[in-house]
Design an enzyme around this catalytic site. Structure first.
Site, PDB file in Angstrom:
ATOM      1  N   HIS A 122     -14.104  24.350 -82.123  1.00 33.16           N
ATOM      2  CA  HIS A 122     -14.594  23.519 -81.016  1.00 33.16           C
ATOM      3  C   HIS A 122     -13.422  23.025 -80.168  1.00 33.16           C
ATOM      4  O   HIS A 122     -13.471  23.046 -78.935  1.00 33.16           O
ATOM      5  CB  HIS A 122     -15.331  22.272 -81.537  1.00 33.16           C
ATOM      6  CG  HIS A 122     -16.619  22.544 -82.262  1.00 33.16           C
ATOM      7  ND1 HIS A 122     -16.896  22.022 -83.511  1.00 33.16           N
ATOM      8  CD2 HIS A 122     -17.717  23.244 -81.906  1.00 33.16           C
ATOM      9  CE1 HIS A 122     -18.108  22.387 -83.882  1.00 33.16           C
ATOM     10  NE2 HIS A 122     -18.636  23.136 -82.940  1.00 33.16           N
ATOM     11  N   ARG A 162     -19.352  33.227 -80.694  1.00 28.56           N
ATOM     12  CA  ARG A 162     -18.546  33.841 -81.752  1.00 28.56           C
ATOM     13  C   ARG A 162     -19.027  35.244 -82.080  1.00 28.56           C
ATOM     14  O   ARG A 162     -18.243  36.140 -82.338  1.00 28.56           O
ATOM     15  CB  ARG A 162     -18.627  32.999 -83.040  1.00 28.56           C
ATOM     16  CG  ARG A 162     -17.842  31.722 -82.997  1.00 28.56           C
ATOM     17  CD  ARG A 162     -18.347  30.742 -84.014  1.00 28.56           C
ATOM     18  NE  ARG A 162     -19.707  30.340 -83.675  1.00 28.56           N
ATOM     19  CZ  ARG A 162     -20.382  29.368 -84.260  1.00 28.56           C
ATOM     20  NH1 ARG A 162     -19.839  28.714 -85.258  1.00 28.56           N
ATOM     21  NH2 ARG A 162     -21.592  29.057 -83.882  1.00 28.56           N
ATOM     22  N   SER A 197     -19.275  24.531 -88.271  1.00 27.25           N
ATOM     23  CA  SER A 197     -19.364  23.229 -88.941  1.00 27.25           C
ATOM     24  C   SER A 197     -20.018  23.393 -90.316  1.00 27.25           C
ATOM     25  O   SER A 197     -19.639  22.718 -91.276  1.00 27.25           O
ATOM     26  CB  SER A 197     -20.198  22.248 -88.107  1.00 27.25           C
ATOM     27  OG  SER A 197     -19.581  22.012 -86.867  1.00 27.25           O
TER      28      SER A 197
HETATM   29  P1  ADP Z   1     -25.124  23.572 -81.865  1.00 29.26           P
HETATM   30  O1  ADP Z   1     -25.919  22.934 -82.957  1.00 29.26           O
HETATM   31  O2  ADP Z   1     -25.533  23.125 -80.490  1.00 29.26           O
HETATM   32  O3  ADP Z   1     -24.947  25.057 -81.964  1.00 29.26           O
HETATM   33  P2  ADP Z   1     -22.357  23.343 -82.728  1.00 29.26           P
HETATM   34  O4  ADP Z   1     -21.587  22.073 -82.892  1.00 29.26           O
HETATM   35  O5  ADP Z   1     -22.596  24.158 -83.932  1.00 29.26           O
HETATM   36  O6  ADP Z   1     -23.691  22.886 -82.018  1.00 29.26           O
HETATM   37  O7  ADP Z   1     -21.666  24.254 -81.637  1.00 29.26           O
HETATM   38  C1  ADP Z   1     -21.469  23.826 -80.315  1.00 29.26           C
HETATM   39  C2  ADP Z   1     -20.997  24.992 -79.480  1.00 29.26           C
HETATM   40  O8  ADP Z   1     -19.710  25.407 -79.908  1.00 29.26           O
HETATM   41  C3  ADP Z   1     -21.884  26.249 -79.560  1.00 29.26           C
HETATM   42  O9  ADP Z   1     -21.906  26.867 -78.286  1.00 29.26           O
HETATM   43  C4  ADP Z   1     -21.166  27.114 -80.556  1.00 29.26           C
HETATM   44  O10 ADP Z   1     -21.452  28.478 -80.351  1.00 29.26           O
HETATM   45  C5  ADP Z   1     -19.726  26.784 -80.219  1.00 29.26           C
HETATM   46  N1  ADP Z   1     -18.827  27.028 -81.349  1.00 29.26           N
HETATM   47  C6  ADP Z   1     -18.922  26.543 -82.613  1.00 29.26           C
HETATM   48  N2  ADP Z   1     -17.905  26.980 -83.380  1.00 29.26           N
HETATM   49  C7  ADP Z   1     -17.135  27.770 -82.577  1.00 29.26           C
HETATM   50  C8  ADP Z   1     -15.946  28.552 -82.792  1.00 29.26           C
HETATM   51  N3  ADP Z   1     -15.350  28.632 -83.984  1.00 29.26           N
HETATM   52  N4  ADP Z   1     -15.459  29.251 -81.732  1.00 29.26           N
HETATM   53  C9  ADP Z   1     -16.089  29.194 -80.530  1.00 29.26           C
HETATM   54  N5  ADP Z   1     -17.199  28.501 -80.271  1.00 29.26           N
HETATM   55  C10 ADP Z   1     -17.728  27.790 -81.279  1.00 29.26           C
END
Ligand code: ADP
Length: 170
Positions: free
Chosen positions: A24, A97, A135
Site C-alpha cells: 500500500h 497485483r 493485508s
Molecule cells: P480493499 O478491501 O478495498 O481491497 P485493501 O486494503 O485490501 O482494500 O486494498 C486497497 C487497494 O490497494 C486495492 O486496490 C488493492 O488492490 C491495492 N493493494 C493491496 N495490496 C497491494 C500490493 N501489494 N501492491 C499493489 N496494490 C495493492
C-alpha cells in the site's frame, strides 16, 4: 494578462488497509507524485471482520505517511461515488497485483462510474517486490507470530503484536 487558475488535482486511494502494508505504501508514494493531493480513505466496510478498528487503521496510515506532505488520511462511511463528490476529487486510485484483482477492480470501477459519471478510476500496477503482499497474508503471519519486517513498517508490526497479545496469541 490572463490569469490561469489550474484546478487542483485530487485523488482518493480507498481501501480497508487492515493493516497498511509496504505494498500500500508503495502505491501511496507513487500516487502522491502524480496528484496535488492524495486522500487515503479508510473504508468502514460492513462485510469483513477486521483486526483493527477504522480509527486504528487511519492512525497507522497517518504514522506511515507522515513523510508525505500532500497525503492526508480520512475515514469514509458513505458510498465511494458519493464520497469523491463530497471531497471534490477527480480520480480514484486502485492497485492491481493479479489478474483476479483486475477482474474485481474492473467491476467496482464500472459501478462507480455508473453511480458518478465524473469518477475516473486509475489503476497502478504493483511493484513486483510486493505483488504477493496483502493485508490478509500479513494478518495470518502475525497471528502465528511470524516475522513481519519484510511486509509492514515497524509501527504496524508493533501494533499487530499488541493486538495478537491482547487476543491471547502470544
Ligand atoms: P480493499 O478491501 O478495498 O481491497 P485493501 O486494503 O485490501 O482494500 O486494498 C486497497 C487497494 O490497494 C486495492 O486496490 C488493492 O488492490 C491495492 N493493494 C493491496 N495490496 C497491494 C500490493 N501489494 N501492491 C499493489 N496494490 C495493492
Amino acid at each position: 494578462m490572463s490569469l490561469q487558475i489550474r484546478e487542483e488535482r485530487v485523488a482518493i486511494y480507498p481501501g480497508s488497509f487492515d493493516p497498511v502494508t509496504l505494498g500500500h505504501i508503495d502505491i501511496i508514494e507513487r500516487a502522491a507524485k502524480q496528484f496535488d493531493r492524495l486522500i487515503v480513505a479508510v473504508l468502514n466496510n460492513l462485510s469483513k471482520n477486521p483486526l483493527f478498528t477504522v480509527e486504528e487503521r487511519a492512525d497507522l496510515l497517518r504514522q506511515v505517511t507522515a513523510h508525505l506532505p500532500n497525503v492526508e488520511v480520512d475515514i469514509f462511511r458513505d458510498l465511494l461515488a458519493n464520497y469523491i463528490r463530497q471531497k471534490e476529487a477527480q480520480v480514484i486510485v486502485r492497485g492491481i497485483r493479479t489478474v483476479s484483482d483486475f477482474e474485481y477492480e474492473l467491476q467496482i470501477a464500472t459501478i462507480n462510474s455508473k453511480l458518478n459519471s465524473d469518477a475516473e478510476t486509475i489503476f497502478m500496477m504493483t511493484n513486483p517486490k510486493y505483488s504477493y503482499l496483502s493485508s490478509s497474508v500479513v494478518k495470518e503471519i502475525g497471528h502465528f507470530g511470524g516475522d513481519l519486517t519484510e511486509f509492514v513498517t515497524p509501527e504496524v508490526e508493533r501494533a499487530m503484536r499488541l493486538k495478537f497479545k491482547g487476543n491471547g496469541r502470544e
